[in-house]
Design a protein around this motif. Structure first.
Motif, mmCIF file in Angstrom:
data_model
loop_
_atom_site.group_PDB
_atom_site.id
_atom_site.type_symbol
_atom_site.label_atom_id
_atom_site.label_comp_id
_atom_site.label_asym_id
_atom_site.label_seq_id
_atom_site.Cartn_x
_atom_site.Cartn_y
_atom_site.Cartn_z
ATOM 1 N N PRO A 1 0.840 -1.199 0.000
ATOM 2 C CA PRO A 1 0.000 0.000 0.000
ATOM 3 C C PRO A 1 0.877 1.252 0.000
ATOM 4 C CG PRO A 1 -0.127 -1.145 2.116
ATOM 5 C CD PRO A 1 0.707 -1.986 1.211
ATOM 6 N N PRO A 2 0.336 2.392 -0.442
ATOM 7 C CA PRO A 2 1.137 3.612 -0.574
ATOM 8 C C PRO A 2 1.946 3.997 0.671
ATOM 9 C CG PRO A 2 -0.990 3.928 -1.610
ATOM 10 C CD PRO A 2 -1.039 2.587 -0.917
ATOM 11 N N HIS A 3 1.397 3.799 1.860
ATOM 12 C CA HIS A 3 2.128 4.209 3.067
ATOM 13 C C HIS A 3 3.323 3.306 3.377
ATOM 14 C CE1 HIS A 3 -0.541 1.141 4.804
ATOM 15 N NE2 HIS A 3 0.300 1.082 5.823
ATOM 16 N N ILE A 4 3.398 2.139 2.769
ATOM 17 C CA ILE A 4 4.515 1.200 2.960
ATOM 18 C C ILE A 4 5.572 1.371 1.861
ATOM 19 C CG2 ILE A 4 5.129 -1.268 3.087
ATOM 20 C CD1 ILE A 4 3.558 -0.324 5.477
ATOM 21 N N ARG A 5 5.225 2.040 0.790
ATOM 22 C CA ARG A 5 6.104 2.136 -0.379
ATOM 23 C C ARG A 5 7.519 2.629 -0.072
ATOM 24 N NH1 ARG A 5 5.597 1.366 -5.795
ATOM 25 N NH2 ARG A 5 7.165 2.458 -7.026
ATOM 26 N N PRO A 6 7.730 3.644 0.801
ATOM 27 C CA PRO A 6 9.116 4.070 1.070
ATOM 28 C C PRO A 6 9.996 2.945 1.646
ATOM 29 C CG PRO A 6 7.595 5.768 1.769
ATOM 30 C CD PRO A 6 6.757 4.561 1.407
ATOM 31 N N VAL A 7 9.441 2.129 2.508
ATOM 32 C CA VAL A 7 10.201 0.999 3.066
ATOM 33 C C VAL A 7 10.463 -0.030 1.966
ATOM 34 C CG1 VAL A 7 10.139 -0.900 4.738
ATOM 35 C CG2 VAL A 7 9.299 1.366 5.385
ATOM 36 N N ALA A 8 9.455 -0.273 1.141
ATOM 37 C CA ALA A 8 9.606 -1.226 0.044
ATOM 38 C C ALA A 8 10.665 -0.756 -0.953
ATOM 39 C CB ALA A 8 8.259 -1.430 -0.647
ATOM 40 N N GLU A 9 10.679 0.529 -1.241
ATOM 41 C CA GLU A 9 11.697 1.069 -2.143
ATOM 42 C C GLU A 9 13.099 0.908 -1.561
ATOM 43 O OE1 GLU A 9 10.138 5.010 -2.680
ATOM 44 O OE2 GLU A 9 9.029 4.424 -4.492
ATOM 45 N N ALA A 10 13.222 1.014 -0.233
ATOM 46 C CA ALA A 10 14.528 0.811 0.411
ATOM 47 C C ALA A 10 15.015 -0.620 0.196
ATOM 48 C CB ALA A 10 14.447 1.135 1.900
ATOM 49 N N SER A 11 14.104 -1.597 0.236
ATOM 50 C CA SER A 11 14.530 -2.976 -0.004
ATOM 51 C C SER A 11 14.945 -3.177 -1.463
ATOM 52 C CB SER A 11 13.453 -3.979 0.422
ATOM 53 O OG SER A 11 12.330 -3.939 -0.413
ATOM 54 N N MET A 12 14.311 -2.458 -2.380
ATOM 55 C CA MET A 12 14.733 -2.524 -3.785
ATOM 56 C C MET A 12 16.153 -1.986 -3.936
ATOM 57 S SD MET A 12 12.370 -3.856 -5.734
ATOM 58 C CE MET A 12 13.008 -3.367 -7.327
ATOM 59 N N ARG A 13 16.430 -0.842 -3.300
ATOM 60 C CA ARG A 13 17.781 -0.260 -3.359
ATOM 61 C C ARG A 13 18.797 -1.212 -2.731
ATOM 62 N NH1 ARG A 13 14.735 4.216 -2.033
ATOM 63 N NH2 ARG A 13 15.344 4.091 0.166
ATOM 64 N N GLN A 14 18.404 -1.857 -1.654
ATOM 65 C CA GLN A 14 19.302 -2.785 -0.970
ATOM 66 C C GLN A 14 19.693 -3.940 -1.897
ATOM 67 O OE1 GLN A 14 17.547 -4.905 2.377
ATOM 68 N NE2 GLN A 14 19.354 -4.417 3.597
ATOM 69 N N LEU A 15 18.723 -4.510 -2.616
ATOM 70 C CA LEU A 15 19.043 -5.590 -3.555
ATOM 71 C C LEU A 15 19.917 -5.077 -4.691
ATOM 72 C CD1 LEU A 15 18.867 -8.474 -4.613
ATOM 73 C CD2 LEU A 15 16.669 -7.862 -5.669
ATOM 74 N N GLU A 16 19.652 -3.878 -5.179
ATOM 75 C CA GLU A 16 20.474 -3.313 -6.243
ATOM 76 C C GLU A 16 21.916 -3.117 -5.766
ATOM 77 O OE1 GLU A 16 19.639 -3.155 -9.441
ATOM 78 O OE2 GLU A 16 17.759 -4.060 -8.774
ATOM 79 N N GLU A 17 22.093 -2.693 -4.509
ATOM 80 C CA GLU A 17 23.443 -2.571 -3.941
ATOM 81 C C GLU A 17 24.144 -3.925 -3.945
ATOM 82 O OE1 GLU A 17 23.037 -0.923 -0.038
ATOM 83 O OE2 GLU A 17 22.384 1.027 -0.777
#
Length: 191
Positions: free
Chosen positions: A103-119
């Motif tokens: 949901p939209p309010h969780i998206r910032p945390v979810a985006e952080a996990s995407m960045r973490q995998l990209e790292e």
């Protein structure tokens, strides 16, 4: 086996520590609550220089510092991230972009996990990325789970933090071949 757990006092990290101790491993924990700073490269180099494997149970900026230390010390790292980088079960895209799961309010945390995998993908360290299912919360340790690759497991898409820790230790003790995998609770038998 000597294991370092970064984020050792958090929901996942504390269960990983408990499971590792239960299995007779020697554990070094790093956590902010105990005065540890996982963004301190010198500290991470020191901690990882004396272990066989490491578990990162935090999200965000600490991954690169730990990966740098792991590369320098030739230590294998399991990064416990988020479900956002998984593909949706219907094949329409990523969990990150599906409001059924994020949901939209969780998206910032979810985006952080995407960045973490990209790292992780951009790093030369020996890493494995574990995406938990859609629902991860404290619960019962059953000692069993289902393992998947990079697609969200459903029916249910949930696991207890205790069983996630079982999966982490199983991966440390008997590494699989996937760089990115997920786990979920066993499906209850129809009765």
């Amino acid at each position: 086996m000597k294991i370092a757990v970064v984020g050792a006092s958090g929901m996942v990290g504390s269960r990983v520590v408990a499971e590792a101790v239960r299995r007779g491993h020697d554990v070094t924990g790093v956590s902010r609550s105990a005065g540890g700073d996982a963004t301190d490269q010198e500290l991470m180099d020191s901690v990882l220089s004396g272990v066989d494997s490491a578990v990162v149970a935090t999200t965000g900026v600490t991954s690169t510092v730990v990966l740098d230390a792991a590369f320098a010390t030739r230590t294998r790292v399991i990064v416990v991230g988020g479900a956002a980088p998984l593909r949706t079960p219907d094949g329409t895209g990523l969990v990150l972009d599906d409001e059924r799961y994020v949901p939209p309010h969780i998206r910032p945390v979810a985006e952080a996990s995407m960045r973490q995998l990209e790292e992780c993908k951009a790093h030369r360290a020996d890493w494995v990325y574990l995406s938990p299912p859609a629902l991860l919360e404290p619960g019962e340790r059953t000692g069993s789970y289902r393992r998947g690759t990079d697609e969200l497991l459903t029916g249910p898409s949930a696991i207890s933090a205790e069983d996630l820790a079982v999966a982490v230790l199983d991966e440390l003790e008997s590494p699989g071949t996937d760089r990115h995998f997920t786990v979920a609770s066993r499906v209850p038998a129809a009765g």
